[in-house]
Write an enzyme that holds these catalytic residues in place. Structure first.
Site, mmCIF file in Angstrom:
data_model
loop_
_atom_site.group_PDB
_atom_site.id
_atom_site.type_symbol
_atom_site.label_atom_id
_atom_site.label_comp_id
_atom_site.label_asym_id
_atom_site.label_seq_id
_atom_site.Cartn_x
_atom_site.Cartn_y
_atom_site.Cartn_z
ATOM 1 N N ASP A 175 0.875 -1.093 -0.059
ATOM 2 C CA ASP A 175 0.172 -0.051 0.002
ATOM 3 C C ASP A 175 1.013 1.316 -0.081
ATOM 4 O OD1 ASP A 175 -2.308 1.485 0.343
ATOM 5 O OD2 ASP A 175 -2.414 1.466 2.370
ATOM 6 N N CYS A 228 -3.770 5.495 -3.160
ATOM 7 C CA CYS A 228 -5.006 6.216 -3.244
ATOM 8 C C CYS A 228 -5.001 7.700 -4.061
ATOM 9 C CB CYS A 228 -5.205 6.551 -1.668
ATOM 10 S SG CYS A 228 -3.816 7.765 -0.999
HETATM 11 N N1 SAM Z 1 -1.354 0.828 4.883
HETATM 12 C C1 SAM Z 1 -1.595 2.099 5.644
HETATM 13 C C2 SAM Z 1 -2.818 1.897 6.558
HETATM 14 O O1 SAM Z 1 -3.710 1.314 5.629
HETATM 15 O O2 SAM Z 1 -3.128 2.557 7.353
HETATM 16 C C3 SAM Z 1 -1.220 3.373 4.806
HETATM 17 C C4 SAM Z 1 0.051 3.407 4.210
HETATM 18 S S1 SAM Z 1 0.461 4.803 3.457
HETATM 19 C C5 SAM Z 1 -0.402 4.716 2.067
HETATM 20 C C6 SAM Z 1 2.133 4.713 2.801
HETATM 21 C C7 SAM Z 1 3.113 4.483 3.982
HETATM 22 O O3 SAM Z 1 4.306 3.952 3.277
HETATM 23 C C8 SAM Z 1 3.382 5.808 4.734
HETATM 24 O O4 SAM Z 1 3.409 5.317 6.177
HETATM 25 C C9 SAM Z 1 4.724 6.101 4.452
HETATM 26 O O5 SAM Z 1 5.594 6.478 5.772
HETATM 27 C C10 SAM Z 1 5.441 4.458 4.134
HETATM 28 N N2 SAM Z 1 6.683 4.550 3.291
HETATM 29 C C11 SAM Z 1 7.251 5.662 2.640
HETATM 30 N N3 SAM Z 1 8.380 5.354 2.141
HETATM 31 C C12 SAM Z 1 8.315 3.825 2.412
HETATM 32 C C13 SAM Z 1 9.382 2.811 2.193
HETATM 33 N N4 SAM Z 1 10.524 3.033 1.484
HETATM 34 N N5 SAM Z 1 9.025 1.645 2.384
HETATM 35 C C14 SAM Z 1 7.831 1.229 3.085
HETATM 36 N N6 SAM Z 1 7.082 2.146 3.450
HETATM 37 C C15 SAM Z 1 7.213 3.475 3.192
#
Ligand code: SAM
Length: 469
Positions: A175, A228
């Protein structure tokens, strides 16, 4: 508006899309089946003046049709009976179709809406690894896991692109961070949109995370990719490129008929995508009166062309003895059934001790907690945390006291209350029938043990109750 006009040709109902894009979004909540059941939440909230309507695709998800105040300020929310999650955001986990007993990974997990949803569906069999690199968001994730009482979980802090390959997962949710255009109803700053360079950078990160998710799933296992945003560059464009690079090792799966959304597009600005992209789904704000989402279901069929070196991850075993000692102490102090923690082990990691039914977990680099944080470790030994008390000690029969709202408000203001006990120490405090806080009795006086955000949120709830009393 300019940001969205490029979607005119691909949106199914442009007028409805525009109308919904800028109007306030109804709140939606997902009932936590680990703690309660849908009718219970509906009855409790409707008793307080809310009106809820279930969504047809999942009886645990309700639209809040009338709200006399924010549902986040109810005791039921504080107790973890539900999670406020928009309807579209519930679709990726439903598309993953978790099955009991599975070992799942959420590669970008904070603040935990989808990790908690997966853990709820798994019930008492299976477990989830929640990975997140951002420290502040990780805190929100851990708070949500504690509030909802998720014990079959391991939390890892790290960049998803470097998540180690140890044992393959049955399913992975990817996600990804995205331009979040679908969140405009909640966050008007989205109107700006990313620069073309920013979008390219995002797409690169998204492709890397999706490829990693595919490396980490077993052959035959499912990966769900979700964003999203409406932007094809971050949606179909990413899936198309990764599936092509996989050279037959990854298939785009058909979409389950009962789930909403319209087919993904198969061409954009002169570029053709694989025809199977029609099996992916675009969810527009007018479909569920919600935010926007894009979801693709992929199946890994065989070895991938990109190499993933296998790492030896030794197992971290939970401490059975410590869990037994905790159970014995709780039975003595609070009169709980000593078999309550049967099958649980303790994971002392960092400052906290988690309790979990998971006997052992791989020692992922960046592993920060396993299970439900029940204690904090300090110089004076273990200190019971409210989430531990809320989750495990509702059945307490001794050293548990019912307090009225005015008593709690006094304690919150730092005024202690008289309480004589034969043995001083920790006590449990109940409000409206539920254990909600831990107090301490010293020299005949009771005071409240503060525990960060959990206690602050309880105070906010009590202040609201005082205002409406
Ligand atoms: N799955 C979560 C939920 O349903 O509550 C929402 C996730 S949000 C769309 C994307 C997330 O990816 C953020 O929390 C962000 O900090 C994280 N993110 C950013 N860079 C990333 C990386 N290199 N590896 C993993 N996660 C990362």
């Amino acid at each position: 508006m300019e940001l969205f006009s490029r979607y005119r040709a691909i949106v199914d109902d442009w007028d409805a899309f525009l109308e919904h894009l800028f109007k306030p979004q109804p709140k939606v909540l997902r009932v936590n089946r680990l703690k309660t059941w849908p009718e219970d939440v509906r009855r409790r909230l409707e008793g307080q003046g809310f009106r809820l309507e279930p969504y047809p695709f999942d009886p645990h998800i309700f639209r809040v049709v009338e709200e006399p105040f924010s549902p986040g300020l109810t005791l039921e929310h504080w107790l973890g009976f539900f999670y406020i999650q928009e309807a579209a955001a519930a679709i990726p986990v439903l598309a993953l179709e978790p099955e009991r007993g599975q070992h799942l990974l959420d590669l970008a997990a904070a603040p935990g809406g989808k990790t908690t949803q997966m853990a709820e569906i798994l019930g008492d069999d299976g477990w989830v690894v929640a990975n997140e690199p951002d420290g502040q968001r990780l805190q929100a994730l851990r708070e949500n896991l504690g509030r909802l009482g998720i014990a079959r979980v391991a939390v890892v802090k790290g960049d998803g692109r470097r998540f180690p390959f140890g044992l393959p997962f049955d399913g992975v949710l990817v996600d990804v961070p995205c331009s979040a255009e679908g969140n405009i109803r909640k966050d008007p700053s989205v109107k700006e949109g990313p620069s073309p360079k920013g979008r390219r950078r995002l797409a690169t990160l998204q492709r890397e995370l999706l490829k990693k998710g595919l490396s980490l799933v077993k052959e035959g296992g499912r990966v769900v990719y979700a964003t999203c945003t409406f932007a094809p560059e971050e949606n179909e464009g990413v899936v198309d490129q990764v599936v092509r690079e996989a050279r037959g090792a990854v298939a785009i799966e058909e979409w389950p008929e009962h789930l909403p959304g319209m087919p993904g597009i198969t061409s954009w600005q002169g570029e053709d995508f694989l025809p199977e992209l029609q099996h992916t789904r675009r969810i527009y704000p007018h479909h569920l009166d919600s935010g926007g989402m894009y979801v693709a279901r992929l199946q890994r069929l065989g070895p991938l062309p990109w190499h993933e070196p296998k790492q030896d991850l030794p197992l971290l075993e939970g401490d059975i003895q410590l869990a037994k000692e905790v159970a014995a102490e709780w039975a003595r102090a609070f009169g709980i059934d000593p078999s309550l923690l049967e099958g649980y082990v303790a994971y002392p990691l960092g400052k906290e001790v988690g309790l979990s039914p998971l006997e052992a977990v791989p020692r992922f680099p960046g592993l920060i907690s396993v299970g439900l944080p029940a204690f904090k470790r300090g110089e004076k030994g273990l200190r019971l945390l409210p989430q531990g008390a809320v989750h495990f000690l509702q059945g307490a029969s001794t050293r548990v006291f019912h307090l009225e709202l005015s008593d709690f408000l006094s304690l919150f203001e730092g005024r202690d209350l008289p309480l004589e006990l034969p043995e001083e120490g920790d006590v449990l405090l109940r409000y409206r029938g539920f254990v909600v806080a831990v107090g301490r009795v010293q020299r005949g006086r009771l005071h409240l043990l503060w525990e960060g955000k959990r206690t602050r949120d309880l105070l906010a709830l009590f202040e609201k109750e005082k205002g409406t009393a």
